[in-house]
Design an enzyme around this catalytic site. Structure first.
Site, PDB file in Angstrom:
ATOM      1  N   ASP A 107       0.862  -1.189   0.000  1.00  0.00           N
ATOM      2  CA  ASP A 107       0.000   0.000   0.000  1.00  0.00           C
ATOM      3  C   ASP A 107       0.895   1.235   0.000  1.00  0.00           C
ATOM      4  O   ASP A 107       1.060   1.911   1.006  1.00  0.00           O
ATOM      5  CB  ASP A 107      -0.923  -0.015   1.221  1.00  0.00           C
ATOM      6  N   LYS A 108       1.457   1.520  -1.146  1.00  0.00           N
ATOM      7  CA  LYS A 108       2.429   2.606  -1.258  1.00  0.00           C
ATOM      8  C   LYS A 108       1.835   3.956  -0.888  1.00  0.00           C
ATOM      9  O   LYS A 108       2.517   4.814  -0.327  1.00  0.00           O
ATOM     10  CB  LYS A 108       2.973   2.682  -2.691  1.00  0.00           C
ATOM     11  N   SER A 166      16.489   0.009  -0.819  1.00  0.00           N
ATOM     12  CA  SER A 166      15.893  -0.375  -2.096  1.00  0.00           C
ATOM     13  C   SER A 166      16.980  -0.415  -3.161  1.00  0.00           C
ATOM     14  O   SER A 166      17.775   0.520  -3.277  1.00  0.00           O
ATOM     15  CB  SER A 166      14.811   0.621  -2.505  1.00  0.00           C
TER      16      SER A 166
END
Length: 364
Positions: free
Chosen positions: A64-65, A173
């Site tokens: 759920d960015k 990331s």
């Protein structure tokens, strides 16, 4: 409700492009009835980072960015939700296709690139639901084109402090060029110093919001020594171990798809990430709790991660293959294990296997 959602959605979503399927899943969750979440067994409660979790199973950042469905996810039985990664400015991320299923490996490769609606939009969504309760953490990152990435993190801490249950500083990331360089000792020390300073500046209006650090599973043990030392010296409240990996093992069945660039998650990441949890736990020496992430797809896998040193766990990739029913299955398995072994709380077994896992004969 969860079984019905899985029965209807999983076969359909597997037929779609992975990113389109993800978008549809978010929309579907928002349409579900607003039923109360299932009650958790008392022995699953966890206190960590100054917060009280009704159960240890969270959903990792990336699902759920944009904070579109945190309440729906809490109603699905998650003990906490982590939204994001959020950047100050909206950005579209990397070109599509950028999300790939490795179905025979129950794995995913992504090179999304922090696509999100930007801090202001996401902040409005979280502010609108803040009175509803539940633990909702905010994973923060830097814009790809930022000239001052540290300033991006600081800005987001100051923006989201009134609505975030906790922050995750994402420097791990692999899909934003140069981001992982922030895990290097000098850069990380500077970043965490400024992030903690920002948290202190807004304490009067937001309280003492916990700050967690999320690391890559690809760090060497010497690099991990530095990271944990800096995290302890800067008094972060916890660490999340670990993000996706750039490594590829020869055991992957989908070797052609495995050549796609990006971070690998799912079942093949389990041993590497679990080893990293144990190594981090040993080095932290109880200074802060850990959230274990990577390849958790069953109650047994969750238990292994906890015994490696994780006080809490997060899921994502396994939900693609096993559905949201996995959440309740894991919780039931953990509660049953505690009852069967005469334990009152999960905290009694956190890190029990860390010495064994960090031994040389525990293969990755």
């Amino acid at each position: 409700m969860i079984r019905a959602f899985d029965a209807l959605s999983l076969p359909l979503l597997r037929l779609l492009d992975p990113e389109d399927a993800h978008r549809l899943a978010i929309q579907g969750l928002r349409l579900l009835p607003q039923a109360a979440p299932p009650a958790d067994q008392p022995n699953l409660s966890v206190r960590a980072f100054g917060l009280n979790f009704s159960n240890p199973v969270g959903i990792a950042a990336g699902f759920d960015k944009n904070a579109e469905a945190p309440d729906a996810l809490l109603r699905m039985g998650f003990g906490f939700v982590e939204i994001g990664t959020v950047t100050p400015k909206p950005q579209s991320g990397n070109p599509r296709p950028r999300l790939f299923r490795l179905e025979r490996d129950e794995a995913v490769i992504n090179r999304m690139g922090f696509n999100n609606d930007g801090g202001e939009v996401v902040l409005r969504r979280l502010a609108a639901r803040s009175a509803r309760g539940g633990i909702v953490g905010v994973n923060v990152g830097a814009n790809k084109d930022s000239e001052d990435r540290v300033a991006d993190y600081v800005r987001l801490i100051e923006m989201f402090a009134p609505v975030a249950s906790y922050f995750t500083v994402n420097v791990s990331s692999p899909n934003t060029p140069g981001l992982r360089n922030l895990q290097q000792a000098a850069a990380l020390d500077d970043l965490l110093a400024k992030v903690i300073e920002a948290r202190e500046r807004v304490r009067a209006i937001a309280g003492d919001t916990p700050v967690l650090l999320k690391i890559a599973p690809d760090l060497t043990l010497n690099e991990l020594d530095d990271v944990v030392h800096i995290a302890r010296s800067r008094k972060v409240d916890g660490m999340i171990v670990a993000n996706t990996t750039l490594s590829r093992t020869h055991t992957l069945r989908e070797q052609a798809r495995a050549k796609e660039q990006g971070g690998l998650s799912g079942r093949p990441l389990f041993r590497l990430s679990t080893r990293m949890v144990a190594e981090t736990y040993v080095r932290a020496e109880g200074a802060f709790p850990l959230i274990g992430v990577g390849g958790i797809d069953s109650g047994g896998a969750a238990l292994t991660k906890i015994r490696a040193g994780a006080s809490l766990i997060q899921l994502y990739s396994a939900l693609i293959y096993k559905g949201l029913g996995l959440v309740e299955s894991i919780k039931q398995d953990l509660a049953s294990t505690l009852l069967r072994t005469g334990r009152d709380q999960l905290s009694e077994i956190v890190g029990a296997d860390a010495p064994m896992i960090t031994a040389e004969d525990w293969p990755v």
